[in-house]
Design a protein around this motif. Structure first.
Motif, PDB file in Angstrom:
ATOM      1  N   UNK A  37      40.425 -46.420   1.579  1.00 48.68           N
ATOM      2  CA  UNK A  37      41.847 -46.252   1.257  1.00 48.68           C
ATOM      3  C   UNK A  37      42.737 -46.338   2.500  1.00 48.68           C
ATOM      4  N   UNK A  38      42.109 -46.323   3.669  1.00 50.83           N
ATOM      5  CA  UNK A  38      42.874 -46.385   4.919  1.00 50.83           C
ATOM      6  C   UNK A  38      43.694 -45.140   5.194  1.00 50.83           C
ATOM      7  N   UNK A  39      43.220 -43.968   4.750  1.00 46.65           N
ATOM      8  CA  UNK A  39      44.009 -42.740   4.886  1.00 46.65           C
ATOM      9  C   UNK A  39      43.655 -41.905   6.118  1.00 46.65           C
ATOM     10  N   UNK A  40      42.757 -42.425   6.959  1.00 41.74           N
ATOM     11  CA  UNK A  40      42.462 -41.710   8.201  1.00 41.74           C
ATOM     12  C   UNK A  40      43.655 -41.841   9.146  1.00 41.74           C
ATOM     13  N   UNK A  41      43.959 -40.781   9.873  1.00 39.03           N
ATOM     14  CA  UNK A  41      45.108 -40.742  10.770  1.00 39.03           C
ATOM     15  C   UNK A  41      44.680 -40.858  12.226  1.00 39.03           C
ATOM     16  N   UNK A  58      47.783 -42.235  26.945  1.00 33.05           N
ATOM     17  CA  UNK A  58      47.511 -41.422  25.763  1.00 33.05           C
ATOM     18  C   UNK A  58      46.093 -41.682  25.306  1.00 33.05           C
ATOM     19  N   UNK A  59      45.427 -40.626  24.803  1.00 34.51           N
ATOM     20  CA  UNK A  59      44.139 -40.821  24.149  1.00 34.51           C
ATOM     21  C   UNK A  59      44.346 -40.753  22.645  1.00 34.51           C
ATOM     22  N   UNK A  60      43.871 -41.789  21.945  1.00 34.71           N
ATOM     23  CA  UNK A  60      43.926 -41.806  20.483  1.00 34.71           C
ATOM     24  C   UNK A  60      42.775 -40.969  19.934  1.00 34.71           C
ATOM     25  N   UNK A  61      43.080 -40.042  19.025  1.00 32.43           N
ATOM     26  CA  UNK A  61      42.060 -39.171  18.441  1.00 32.43           C
ATOM     27  C   UNK A  61      42.158 -39.220  16.918  1.00 32.43           C
ATOM     28  N   UNK A  62      41.041 -39.498  16.273  1.00 33.19           N
ATOM     29  CA  UNK A  62      41.011 -39.620  14.815  1.00 33.19           C
ATOM     30  C   UNK A  62      41.266 -38.259  14.170  1.00 33.19           C
ATOM     31  N   UNK A  63      42.056 -38.263  13.103  1.00 23.95           N
ATOM     32  CA  UNK A  63      42.348 -37.042  12.338  1.00 23.95           C
ATOM     33  C   UNK A  63      42.174 -37.339  10.860  1.00 23.95           C
ATOM     34  N   UNK A  64      41.583 -36.368  10.135  1.00 24.67           N
ATOM     35  CA  UNK A  64      41.326 -36.594   8.711  1.00 24.67           C
ATOM     36  C   UNK A  64      41.569 -35.324   7.925  1.00 24.67           C
ATOM     37  N   UNK A  71      41.170 -30.225   5.971  1.00 24.34           N
ATOM     38  CA  UNK A  71      41.079 -30.814   7.302  1.00 24.34           C
ATOM     39  C   UNK A  71      39.644 -30.748   7.804  1.00 24.34           C
ATOM     40  N   UNK A  72      39.106 -31.886   8.222  1.00 21.82           N
ATOM     41  CA  UNK A  72      37.722 -31.933   8.701  1.00 21.82           C
ATOM     42  C   UNK A  72      37.733 -32.155  10.214  1.00 21.82           C
ATOM     43  N   UNK A  73      36.904 -31.393  10.925  1.00 24.08           N
ATOM     44  CA  UNK A  73      36.801 -31.507  12.381  1.00 24.08           C
ATOM     45  C   UNK A  73      36.264 -32.886  12.783  1.00 24.08           C
ATOM     46  N   UNK A 260      49.331 -28.955  28.794  1.00 19.85           N
ATOM     47  CA  UNK A 260      50.390 -29.959  28.723  1.00 19.85           C
ATOM     48  C   UNK A 260      50.802 -30.178  27.272  1.00 19.85           C
ATOM     49  N   UNK A 261      49.884 -30.709  26.490  1.00 24.84           N
ATOM     50  CA  UNK A 261      50.180 -30.997  25.082  1.00 24.84           C
ATOM     51  C   UNK A 261      48.882 -31.287  24.357  1.00 24.84           C
ATOM     52  N   UNK A 262      48.803 -30.898  23.098  1.00 25.39           N
ATOM     53  CA  UNK A 262      47.669 -31.275  22.249  1.00 25.39           C
ATOM     54  C   UNK A 262      47.930 -32.679  21.696  1.00 25.39           C
ATOM     55  N   UNK A 263      47.010 -33.196  20.909  1.00 25.49           N
ATOM     56  CA  UNK A 263      47.220 -34.495  20.278  1.00 25.49           C
ATOM     57  C   UNK A 263      48.363 -34.375  19.275  1.00 25.49           C
ATOM     58  N   UNK A 264      49.341 -35.288  19.366  1.00 24.19           N
ATOM     59  CA  UNK A 264      50.522 -35.221  18.502  1.00 24.19           C
ATOM     60  C   UNK A 264      50.504 -36.358  17.482  1.00 24.19           C
ATOM     61  N   UNK A 265      51.137 -36.147  16.304  1.00 19.29           N
ATOM     62  CA  UNK A 265      51.200 -37.220  15.314  1.00 19.29           C
ATOM     63  C   UNK A 265      52.177 -38.331  15.743  1.00 19.29           C
ATOM     64  N   UNK A 266      52.095 -39.443  15.037  1.00 16.01           N
ATOM     65  CA  UNK A 266      52.906 -40.625  15.360  1.00 16.01           C
ATOM     66  C   UNK A 266      54.383 -40.309  15.588  1.00 16.01           C
ATOM     67  N   UNK A 267      54.957 -39.445  14.730  1.00 11.32           N
ATOM     68  CA  UNK A 267      56.396 -39.146  14.831  1.00 11.32           C
ATOM     69  C   UNK A 267      56.757 -38.525  16.173  1.00 11.32           C
ATOM     70  N   UNK A 268      55.788 -37.910  16.838  1.00 12.75           N
ATOM     71  CA  UNK A 268      56.102 -37.242  18.112  1.00 12.75           C
ATOM     72  C   UNK A 268      55.611 -38.027  19.337  1.00 12.75           C
TER      73      UNK A 268
END
Ligand code: C2E
Ligand code: MG
Ligand code: MG
Ligand code: MG
Length: 284
Positions: A37-41, A58-64, A71-73, A260-268
């Motif tokens: 479904x392409x719903x992984x973030x 930036x490091x890209x980190x998968x979120x689901x 929410x799965x680790x 500094x900052x945790x992983x942020x979503x696209x909007x941020x």
């Protein structure tokens, strides 16, 4: 233990294994659906230049977040993906989505780079190097602004197919980072053999920096070694200002962590580009 206890202990032990197996099967099933479904973030964690306080990459980190599982680790679902032959599809989705999203947010135009985690399983899949180049070409990103993060398990066999694929990508300008250095075997031989660009020091070593001076001696030696070999050092998991100051004093160029900052979503993502962490994280 199961041997010395009564049959109740054995039953509880068997029950725990059955629970773990059920969970793994459910995660596998739900993950396959999420990938289809392409719903992984993808979220993005800034990597900070410890001298200037600016954001270097930036490091890209998968979120689901799943409808059934919540929410799965990432450690859990990446492990399942690797075992269930889903990590090639997962990795391709994360790579394409991360490069596109970073481009849209102005990351590359600002001169920052993007790091994406790659499983060794992906390196063994046919066509990986072509797929990476295709994403860069499609989005119009210079290869030098993409870093692929791999763990040192890739280098344990000299001249393995995985190592050849990384070399091929490095020849086209993509940067290679050794992730989680110090968490596993931390052997040194391959560091001289394989021309990686970045060495990421694992959080477990960062945690020792303020405990006693031994931790500092070890990190200092790794920084010295990496620098002599021409690699940029990123210290992972910086959570306190004291750790950041010590890392900088030991000669590490970059740091990443919740200080500094945790992983942020696209909007941020775009707003992170203007931040300066030397001045308390306020936009430069
Ligand atoms: P990693 O590549 O070493 O990523 C860094 C992990 O440390 C991330 O965990 C990040 O959220 C966490 N972290 C960052 N700063 C701090 C800090 O100050 N303190 C602490 N305690 N943790 C911090 P996350 O997102 O849970 O990812 C875990 C691992 O899952 C990653 O470790 C990576 O190995 C894997 N992973 C995540 N996304 C992907 C992906 O797209 N593909 C692959 N193959 N693996 C991925
Ligand atoms: Mg990583
Ligand atoms: Mg890491
Ligand atoms: Mg790590």
């Amino acid at each position: 233990g199961a041997r010395s206890g009564g049959s109740g202990t054995v039953a509880a032990f068997d029950g725990a294994i059955a629970d773990a197996n059920r969970r793994r099967l459910l995660v596998r099933e739900r993950l396959a659906l999420a990938l289809a479904a392409g719903t992984l973030d993808v979220h993005f964690q800034p990597v900070v230049d410890l001298d200037t306080g600016g954001v270097a990459s930036f490091e890209a980190l998968a979120r689901w977040t799943d409808d059934v599982l919540g929410r799965v680790n990432p450690v859990e679902f990446i492990t399942v993906a690797e075992e269930a032959n889903l990590v090639v599809a997962l990795g391709q989705h994360v790579l394409a989505a991360a490069v596109r999203t970073a481009a849209d947010a102005g990351v590359f135009a600002a001169g920052a780079s993007l790091a994406v985690n790659v499983s060794v399983v992906q390196l063994h899949a046919p066509g990986f190097a072509d797929a990476v180049r295709a994403v860069l070409t499609d989005v119009g990103v210079p290869a030098s602004q993409l870093t692929l993060e791999v763990t040192e398990s890739v280098f344990l066999d000299t001249g393995s197919p995985a190592e050849r694929v990384l070399r091929e990508l490095a020849d086209t300008g993509v940067r290679i980072a050794i992730d989680d250095f110090g968490a596993g075997h931390a052997s040194f031989g391959y560091l001289g053999r394989f021309p990686a660009h970045v060495l990421k020091i694992d959080r477990s070593l960062t945690n020792t920096l303020t405990v006693d001076s031994d931790g500092q001696v070890i990190v200092s030696c790794i920084v010295e070694l990496a620098t002599q070999l021409g690699m940029v050092v990123v210290v992972e998991g910086i959570e306190t200002a004291e750790q950041a100051v010590i890392c900088s004093a030991l000669g590490a160029q970059r740091g990443q962590g919740w200080l500094f900052e945790a992983a942020v979503p696209t909007e941020r993502l775009a707003e992170q580009l203007d931040r300066n962490f030397a001045s308390g994280g306020v936009p430069a």
